[in-house]
Scaffold this motif. Structure first.
Motif, PDB file in Angstrom:
ATOM      1  N   LEU A  79       0.847  -1.180   0.000  1.00  0.00           N
ATOM      2  CA  LEU A  79       0.000   0.000   0.000  1.00  0.00           C
ATOM      3  C   LEU A  79       0.891   1.240   0.000  1.00  0.00           C
TER       4      LEU A  79
ATOM      5  N   GLU B 272     -10.067   0.183   9.635  1.00  0.00           N
ATOM      6  CA  GLU B 272      -9.053   0.799  10.507  1.00  0.00           C
ATOM      7  C   GLU B 272      -9.678   1.283  11.813  1.00  0.00           C
TER       8      GLU B 272
ATOM      9  N   VAL C 162       1.798   0.214   8.885  1.00  0.00           N
ATOM     10  CA  VAL C 162       2.797   1.144   8.363  1.00  0.00           C
ATOM     11  C   VAL C 162       4.168   0.526   8.649  1.00  0.00           C
TER      12      VAL C 162
ATOM     13  N   ILE D 269      -6.401  -2.980  10.329  1.00  0.00           N
ATOM     14  CA  ILE D 269      -5.315  -2.245  10.989  1.00  0.00           C
ATOM     15  C   ILE D 269      -5.959  -1.680  12.255  1.00  0.00           C
TER      16      ILE D 269
ATOM     17  N   VAL E 169     -10.493  -1.928   3.781  1.00  0.00           N
ATOM     18  CA  VAL E 169      -9.626  -1.736   4.956  1.00  0.00           C
ATOM     19  C   VAL E 169     -10.515  -1.322   6.119  1.00  0.00           C
TER      20      VAL E 169
ATOM     21  N   VAL F 123      -2.718  -4.981   7.500  1.00  0.00           N
ATOM     22  CA  VAL F 123      -1.796  -3.997   6.928  1.00  0.00           C
ATOM     23  C   VAL F 123      -1.266  -3.149   8.079  1.00  0.00           C
TER      24      VAL F 123
ATOM     25  N   GLY G 190       0.607   4.340   0.886  1.00  0.00           N
ATOM     26  CA  GLY G 190      -0.386   5.039   1.708  1.00  0.00           C
ATOM     27  C   GLY G 190      -0.114   6.532   1.769  1.00  0.00           C
ATOM     28  N   ASP G 191      -1.218   7.286   1.936  1.00  0.00           N
ATOM     29  CA  ASP G 191      -1.010   8.730   2.127  1.00  0.00           C
ATOM     30  C   ASP G 191      -0.482   9.008   3.532  1.00  0.00           C
TER      31      ASP G 191
HETATM   32  O1  KIV Z   1      -2.164   5.633   4.458  1.00  0.00           O
HETATM   33  C1  KIV Z   1      -2.008   4.502   4.962  1.00  0.00           C
HETATM   34  O2  KIV Z   1      -0.893   4.051   5.196  1.00  0.00           O
HETATM   35  C2  KIV Z   1      -3.189   3.721   5.259  1.00  0.00           C
HETATM   36  C3  KIV Z   1      -3.024   2.479   6.075  1.00  0.00           C
HETATM   37  C4  KIV Z   1      -2.576   2.820   7.421  1.00  0.00           C
HETATM   38  C5  KIV Z   1      -4.222   1.625   6.033  1.00  0.00           C
HETATM   39  O3  KIV Z   1      -4.258   4.086   4.855  1.00  0.00           O
END
Ligand code: KIV
Length: 286
Positions: free
Chosen positions: A46, A187, A220, A208, A185, A218, A48-49
């Protein structure tokens, strides 16, 4: 048809088909050196933002742009061969309308090579999921704690702890599934809710801070490597202290430079060091 690379990258339908077969493994990556290390071991990466906070040191994810996310995703795709790559659509790039979402998502996939996008949002965004999926853009939905909604949620807080909130999250997840999302996802939601959703949905749930019962997990990457900032979140676990390894290496390097032990003539150009062969050009190549 042009030539294909010899290795096969996991596809979105293959990912979705893992539900009920085995757990799906995912981690975030934003840059090549991390993506390379993850690639053999994860089903999807991922982009991810969360890079806004983890990589850029920003207080939230809101200001990362489509161009930045596309560049990160392109780096990850370029340097991996096996994992499916999913990229987060940034805040403001998809909420206005399904049409705008398609334009931005198409740009992101076309310019990065990622296979799918992730969007945060409840049932109100299901129409966008449908619009994208029907036009060839696979969508991973993200419900529960949605960091892009930090201002409406009043902080990064666990969600679905009360009945009404849990019912809304259930409606959100079902709406995205019905609209064609290939996964969702979950979260920062109550564990029983995540467990229940995993049993109810036909698409994989990726947890998560959700539940061990989820179809996949998932995290980070920096959080499992000891590279996060400050306190590790309750839902993560450090699997190594890479920060300590880096600090040790940097300390050794600094000492070697200060002591004059690095560089040596071996690291320099235009200097004959150990006689190897007469046509050895190795110390003239950068
Ligand atoms: O931006 C990200 O890393 C996420 C994950 C934490 C699910 O959206």
């Amino acid at each position: 048809m042009s030539a294909h690379s010899s290795t096969k990258r996991r596809t979105v339908p293959e990912l979705a088909a893992l539900k009920g077969q085995r757990k799906i493994v995912s981690l975030t990556a934003y840059i090549a050196p991390i993506a390379r290390q993850l690639d053999p071991y994860v089903d999807f990466i991922l982009v991810g933002d969360s890079t806004a906070m983890v990589g850029y040191g920003l207080p939230d994810t809101l200001s990362i742009t489509v161009e930045q996310m596309t560049a990160h995703a392109a780096a990850v795709v370029r340097t991996t061969q096996h994992a499916c790559v999913v990229v987060d659509m940034p805040f403001g790039s998809y909420q206005a309308s399904p049409q705008e979402a398609f334009k931005q998502a198409a740009y992101m996939l076309a310019h990065s090579g990622a296979a799918a996008v992730k969007i945060e949002g409840g049932a109100a965004l299901a129409e966008t999921t449908r619009f994208l999926v029907e036009r060839g853009i696979p969508v991973l939905a993200h419900v529960g704690l949605m960091p892009q909604y930090v201002n409406t949620m009043g902080g990064f807080k666990a969600q679905g702890l009360h009945d009404a909130a849990a019912q809304q999250i259930t409606r959100d997840a079902l709406a995205h599934q019905e609209a064609g999302a290939f996964g969702v996802v979950l979260e920062g939601i109550a564990e029983p809710l995540a467990r229940q959703l995993t049993a109810t949905l036909t698409i994989p749930t990726i947890g998560i801070g959700a539940s061990p019962a989820c179809d996949g997990q998932v995290l980070v990457t920096e959080d499992i490597l000891g590279l996060g900032e400050g306190k590790i979140p309750k839902f993560a676990q450090p699997f190594a202290d890479v920060g300590a390894v880096i600090r040790d290496a940097v300390q050794q390097y600094a000492q070697a430079v200060q002591d004059g032990r690095f560089p040596t003539l071996q690291h320099c150009f235009g200097v004959k060091t150990a006689p190897s062969s007469s046509n050895d050009e190795s110390n003239s190549k950068p």
